[in-house]
Design a protein around this motif. Sequence first.
Motif, PDB file in Angstrom:
ATOM      1  N   GLY A  90       0.809  -1.219   0.204  1.00  0.00           N
ATOM      2  CA  GLY A  90      -0.141  -0.009  -0.011  1.00  0.00           C
ATOM      3  C   GLY A  90       0.801   1.306  -0.184  1.00  0.00           C
ATOM      4  O   GLY A  90       0.474   2.286  -0.322  1.00  0.00           O
ATOM      5  N   GLU A  91       2.011   1.316   0.501  1.00  0.00           N
ATOM      6  CA  GLU A  91       3.008   2.421   0.475  1.00  0.00           C
ATOM      7  C   GLU A  91       3.579   2.475  -0.609  1.00  0.00           C
ATOM      8  O   GLU A  91       4.301   3.615  -1.114  1.00  0.00           O
ATOM      9  CB  GLU A  91       3.808   2.106   1.551  1.00  0.00           C
ATOM     10  N   SER A  92       3.576   1.464  -1.705  1.00  0.00           N
ATOM     11  CA  SER A  92       4.517   1.558  -3.087  1.00  0.00           C
ATOM     12  C   SER A  92       3.816   2.086  -4.063  1.00  0.00           C
ATOM     13  O   SER A  92       2.580   2.455  -3.964  1.00  0.00           O
ATOM     14  CB  SER A  92       4.788  -0.142  -3.211  1.00  0.00           C
ATOM     15  N   ASN A  93       4.486   2.551  -5.073  1.00  0.00           N
ATOM     16  CA  ASN A  93       3.900   3.000  -6.236  1.00  0.00           C
ATOM     17  C   ASN A  93       3.511   2.136  -7.255  1.00  0.00           C
ATOM     18  O   ASN A  93       2.611   2.291  -8.132  1.00  0.00           O
ATOM     19  CB  ASN A  93       5.138   3.822  -7.171  1.00  0.00           C
ATOM     20  N   PHE A  94       3.353   0.616  -6.704  1.00  0.00           N
ATOM     21  CA  PHE A  94       2.778  -0.438  -7.412  1.00  0.00           C
ATOM     22  C   PHE A  94       1.563  -0.956  -6.734  1.00  0.00           C
ATOM     23  O   PHE A  94       1.073  -1.988  -6.954  1.00  0.00           O
ATOM     24  CB  PHE A  94       3.765  -1.529  -7.587  1.00  0.00           C
ATOM     25  N   ARG A  95       0.979   0.002  -5.841  1.00  0.00           N
ATOM     26  CA  ARG A  95      -0.225  -0.687  -4.948  1.00  0.00           C
ATOM     27  C   ARG A  95      -1.455  -0.931  -5.911  1.00  0.00           C
ATOM     28  O   ARG A  95      -2.176  -1.933  -5.418  1.00  0.00           O
ATOM     29  CB  ARG A  95      -0.578   0.453  -3.961  1.00  0.00           C
ATOM     30  N   ASP A  96      -1.799  -0.478  -6.911  1.00  0.00           N
ATOM     31  CA  ASP A  96      -2.716  -0.611  -7.758  1.00  0.00           C
ATOM     32  C   ASP A  96      -2.269  -1.886  -8.914  1.00  0.00           C
ATOM     33  O   ASP A  96      -3.114  -2.250  -9.654  1.00  0.00           O
ATOM     34  CB  ASP A  96      -3.282   0.354  -8.584  1.00  0.00           C
ATOM     35  N   ARG A  97      -1.101  -2.451  -8.781  1.00  0.00           N
ATOM     36  CA  ARG A  97      -0.865  -3.319  -9.829  1.00  0.00           C
ATOM     37  C   ARG A  97      -0.629  -4.452  -9.066  1.00  0.00           C
ATOM     38  O   ARG A  97       0.073  -5.470  -9.841  1.00  0.00           O
ATOM     39  CB  ARG A  97       0.331  -2.570 -10.632  1.00  0.00           C
ATOM     40  N   ILE A  98      -0.547  -4.677  -7.829  1.00  0.00           N
ATOM     41  CA  ILE A  98      -0.233  -5.877  -7.183  1.00  0.00           C
ATOM     42  C   ILE A  98      -1.433  -6.517  -6.490  1.00  0.00           C
ATOM     43  O   ILE A  98      -2.313  -5.674  -5.912  1.00  0.00           O
ATOM     44  CB  ILE A  98       0.550  -5.529  -5.930  1.00  0.00           C
ATOM     45  N   GLU A  99      -1.827  -7.811  -6.916  1.00  0.00           N
ATOM     46  CA  GLU A  99      -3.000  -8.396  -6.280  1.00  0.00           C
ATOM     47  C   GLU A  99      -2.313  -9.471  -5.366  1.00  0.00           C
ATOM     48  O   GLU A  99      -1.851 -10.490  -6.007  1.00  0.00           O
ATOM     49  CB  GLU A  99      -3.911  -9.082  -7.424  1.00  0.00           C
ATOM     50  N   MET A 100      -2.800  -9.617  -4.213  1.00  0.00           N
ATOM     51  CA  MET A 100      -2.287 -10.733  -3.332  1.00  0.00           C
ATOM     52  C   MET A 100      -3.301 -11.409  -2.859  1.00  0.00           C
ATOM     53  O   MET A 100      -4.104 -11.185  -2.534  1.00  0.00           O
ATOM     54  CB  MET A 100      -1.577  -9.990  -1.945  1.00  0.00           C
ATOM     55  N   LYS A 101      -2.922 -12.811  -3.294  1.00  0.00           N
ATOM     56  CA  LYS A 101      -3.903 -13.943  -2.730  1.00  0.00           C
ATOM     57  C   LYS A 101      -3.616 -14.709  -1.716  1.00  0.00           C
ATOM     58  O   LYS A 101      -2.293 -15.149  -1.787  1.00  0.00           O
ATOM     59  CB  LYS A 101      -4.351 -14.715  -4.014  1.00  0.00           C
ATOM     60  N   VAL A 102      -4.379 -14.893  -0.581  1.00  0.00           N
ATOM     61  CA  VAL A 102      -3.937 -15.594   0.593  1.00  0.00           C
ATOM     62  C   VAL A 102      -4.366 -17.192   0.373  1.00  0.00           C
ATOM     63  O   VAL A 102      -5.709 -17.141   0.523  1.00  0.00           O
ATOM     64  CB  VAL A 102      -4.227 -15.021   1.882  1.00  0.00           C
TER      65      VAL A 102
END
Length: 212
Positions: A103-115
């Motif tokens: 969420g702090e990174s410039n890529f927040r909208d381009r990363i999808e994390m699946k648990v």
Amino acid sequence: MEFLPEHLQRYVEDHSDPESDLLQRINRETHLYVLKPRMLSGHLQGRVLSMLSQMTRPRQILEIGTYTGYATLCLAEGLAEGGKIITIDNNEGLSHRTKAYFGESNFRDRIEMKVGNAMEIIPQLDTPWDLVFIDADKENYLNYFNLVIDQVNSGGFLIADNVLWSGKVSDTSENDDTTESIRDFNQKVNADSRVQNVLFPVRDGLMVIRKL
């Protein structure tokens, strides 16, 4: 896991691009607060992953094994315009910390994390991959490879971490299940006519695989 003498390791890192402030903090806080911090990719390997990603400019990246997200952010640096990275990890307790870093990174909208369990999640992803990074439970490396290889685009890459396993793979006296699993993975990939591969002795070993 570290095969270079400490003074050479320092020299190599001093003559490679530095970590960003966020990556440096993830590195520091992982060592302070998280179990098994040696699982972190770290400065040199992170820059290698970033460079490989920037050289290939992938649109779709799959990462199997997120940990605290250091490698995720390094790989994201090379995403093509509009590209995305999906990362999978089964450690729900760690996911809150990792998502906060994203969420702090410039890529927040381009990363999808699946648990969850990657063996169950991957078959649900109907995506043609340009780059796959495997850095999860070693016993399943070959299973992960077999799950994704048909979805990797021709000319796409797979990278597998820890394929030297602290040097155990070349020691015939080491025959534990994990070491044997990595040996089997290395041998099967090396014999697979669908790919080209080079095992780079970076940190704990990176198998870089190009699908033909």
